[in-house]
Structure formats: structure tokens, C-alpha cells
Design a protein around this motif. Structure first.
Motif, PDB file in Angstrom:
ATOM      1  N   ILE A 153       0.846  -1.204   0.000  1.00 41.41           N
ATOM      2  CA  ILE A 153       0.000   0.000   0.000  1.00 41.41           C
ATOM      3  C   ILE A 153       0.875   1.246   0.000  1.00 41.41           C
ATOM      4  N   TRP A 154       1.943   1.241   0.795  1.00 41.11           N
ATOM      5  CA  TRP A 154       2.847   2.385   0.852  1.00 41.11           C
ATOM      6  C   TRP A 154       3.415   2.667  -0.546  1.00 41.11           C
ATOM      7  N   PHE A 155       3.901   1.617  -1.199  1.00 36.98           N
ATOM      8  CA  PHE A 155       4.485   1.793  -2.528  1.00 36.98           C
ATOM      9  C   PHE A 155       3.455   2.310  -3.527  1.00 36.98           C
ATOM     10  N   GLY A 156       2.288   1.692  -3.557  1.00 32.75           N
ATOM     11  CA  GLY A 156       1.250   2.136  -4.478  1.00 32.75           C
ATOM     12  C   GLY A 156       0.823   3.567  -4.217  1.00 32.75           C
ATOM     13  N   ALA A 157       0.697   3.905  -2.946  1.00 32.23           N
ATOM     14  CA  ALA A 157       0.305   5.269  -2.589  1.00 32.23           C
ATOM     15  C   ALA A 157       1.371   6.275  -3.012  1.00 32.23           C
TER      16      ALA A 157
ATOM     17  N   LEU B 142      -6.207  16.980  -4.156  1.00 32.73           N
ATOM     18  CA  LEU B 142      -6.945  16.077  -3.270  1.00 32.73           C
ATOM     19  C   LEU B 142      -6.397  14.655  -3.365  1.00 32.73           C
ATOM     20  N   VAL B 143      -6.169  14.172  -4.576  1.00 33.02           N
ATOM     21  CA  VAL B 143      -5.635  12.819  -4.767  1.00 33.02           C
ATOM     22  C   VAL B 143      -4.238  12.723  -4.161  1.00 33.02           C
ATOM     23  N   ARG B 144      -3.428  13.747  -4.383  1.00 38.85           N
ATOM     24  CA  ARG B 144      -2.078  13.775  -3.818  1.00 38.85           C
ATOM     25  C   ARG B 144      -2.136  13.659  -2.300  1.00 38.85           C
ATOM     26  N   THR B 145      -3.015  14.434  -1.680  1.00 36.89           N
ATOM     27  CA  THR B 145      -3.121  14.421  -0.224  1.00 36.89           C
ATOM     28  C   THR B 145      -3.618  13.075   0.288  1.00 36.89           C
TER      29      THR B 145
ATOM     30  N   ALA C 115      -2.501   7.837   2.875  1.00 36.62           N
ATOM     31  CA  ALA C 115      -2.506   6.368   2.790  1.00 36.62           C
ATOM     32  C   ALA C 115      -1.110   5.807   3.040  1.00 36.62           C
ATOM     33  N   ALA C 116      -0.092   6.416   2.449  1.00 40.52           N
ATOM     34  CA  ALA C 116       1.287   5.959   2.668  1.00 40.52           C
ATOM     35  C   ALA C 116       1.693   6.165   4.120  1.00 40.52           C
ATOM     36  N   TRP C 117       1.307   7.286   4.690  1.00 40.94           N
ATOM     37  CA  TRP C 117       1.639   7.595   6.081  1.00 40.94           C
ATOM     38  C   TRP C 117       1.007   6.569   7.023  1.00 40.94           C
TER      39      TRP C 117
END
Length: 135
Positions: free
Chosen positions: A93-97, A111-114, A119-121
Motif C-alpha cells: 500500500i505504501w508503494f502504491g500510494a 486532493l488525490v495527492r493528499t 494512505a502511505a503515512w
């Protein structure tokens, strides 16, 4: 020692972060010309980067900053032998995010960036929580 899935995602992240500068360096060469791109990497002479390339540069810097937390967590999971399907999923998930974050940053979709950043955090916090035994 067998390589855990988390380490595979870390290696892919390192490749991704290593390749990202090629995008804005290519733009630098197109905007400033190859000679100034090589001799003046700070951009004091010649034109500025295109806005999208500048955003890729910022996304790259952000990705490097986030590797500082992700990489040690993955290495600790590997060294301590505490990999689980949940930590492997968190690494994926971290990598995909981070991929989504970079693409959204370059495309200026705030918005998508945030959401991708959050999600990565959360994924890396899950891995840290697992390492601390707070599961």
C-alpha cells in the motif's frame, strides 16, 4: 535469509525514486538546452523547469523524505524476522500510494495527492506499530 515481501516493495521504491529525476532532468535539457542542463543544474541561467516538471521535482524530494521512515521500518522487519501478511500488505500500500502521490503531484491534483500521502503515512505507521509490538 529469505527476502520478505516488504523488502521487495522497498527495492521497487528505491528504483522508482532513482528514476524520478530523469523526468525533470530531461525537461531541464529541453527547456535550457543540454549544455545549460549539465553545467547549471541550479538554473541560474536559462529557463525554469516546466510547471509539471517542477512538481515532479518536489514529488521526488517528498518521496526521498518518506523513504527515511519506510526504509528503516522495512529493514527492521527483515532483520527481526517479524514479517506478516499484514506488514507485507502495508508495504505494498505504501508503494502504491507513493506512485499515486507522485502522479497526482505532477498532474497538480491536490486532493488525490493528499489522500495518497495519508494512505502511505498510515501504512508506514502500521508497520512501525507492528515493530513496536502495539498490534
Amino acid at each position: 535469509m529469505e527476502m520478505v515481501q516488504e523488502l521487495r516493495w522497498l527495492l521497487l521504491a528505491l528504483v522508482f525514486v532513482a528514476v524520478m529525476p530523469l523526468i525533470y532532468v530531461a525537461n531541464r535539457a529541453l527547456v535550457r538546452g543540454p549544455r545549460l542542463a549539465v553545467n547549471d543544474p541550479q538554473g541560474s541561467a536559462g529557463g525554469a523547469l516546466s510547471p509539471w516538471a517542477q512538481r515532479v521535482r518536489f514529488a521526488h524530494a517528498n518521496a526521498v523524505e518518506n523513504l527515511v521512515i519506510f526504509a528503516p521500518a522495512v529493514l527492521a522487519i527483515q532483520l527481526l524476522g517479524v514479517s506478516t501478511p499484514a506488514t507485507a500488505m502495508a508495504a505494498m500500500i505504501w508503494f502504491g500510494a507513493r506512485i499515486v502521490h507522485a502522479a497526482a503531484y505532477a498532474a497538480n491534483i491536490g486532493l488525490v495527492r493528499t489522500l495518497a500521502h495519508v494512505a502511505a503515512w498510515v501504512a508506514q505507521l502500521f508497520m512501525l506499530r507492528h515493530l513496536l509490538g502495539w498490534v
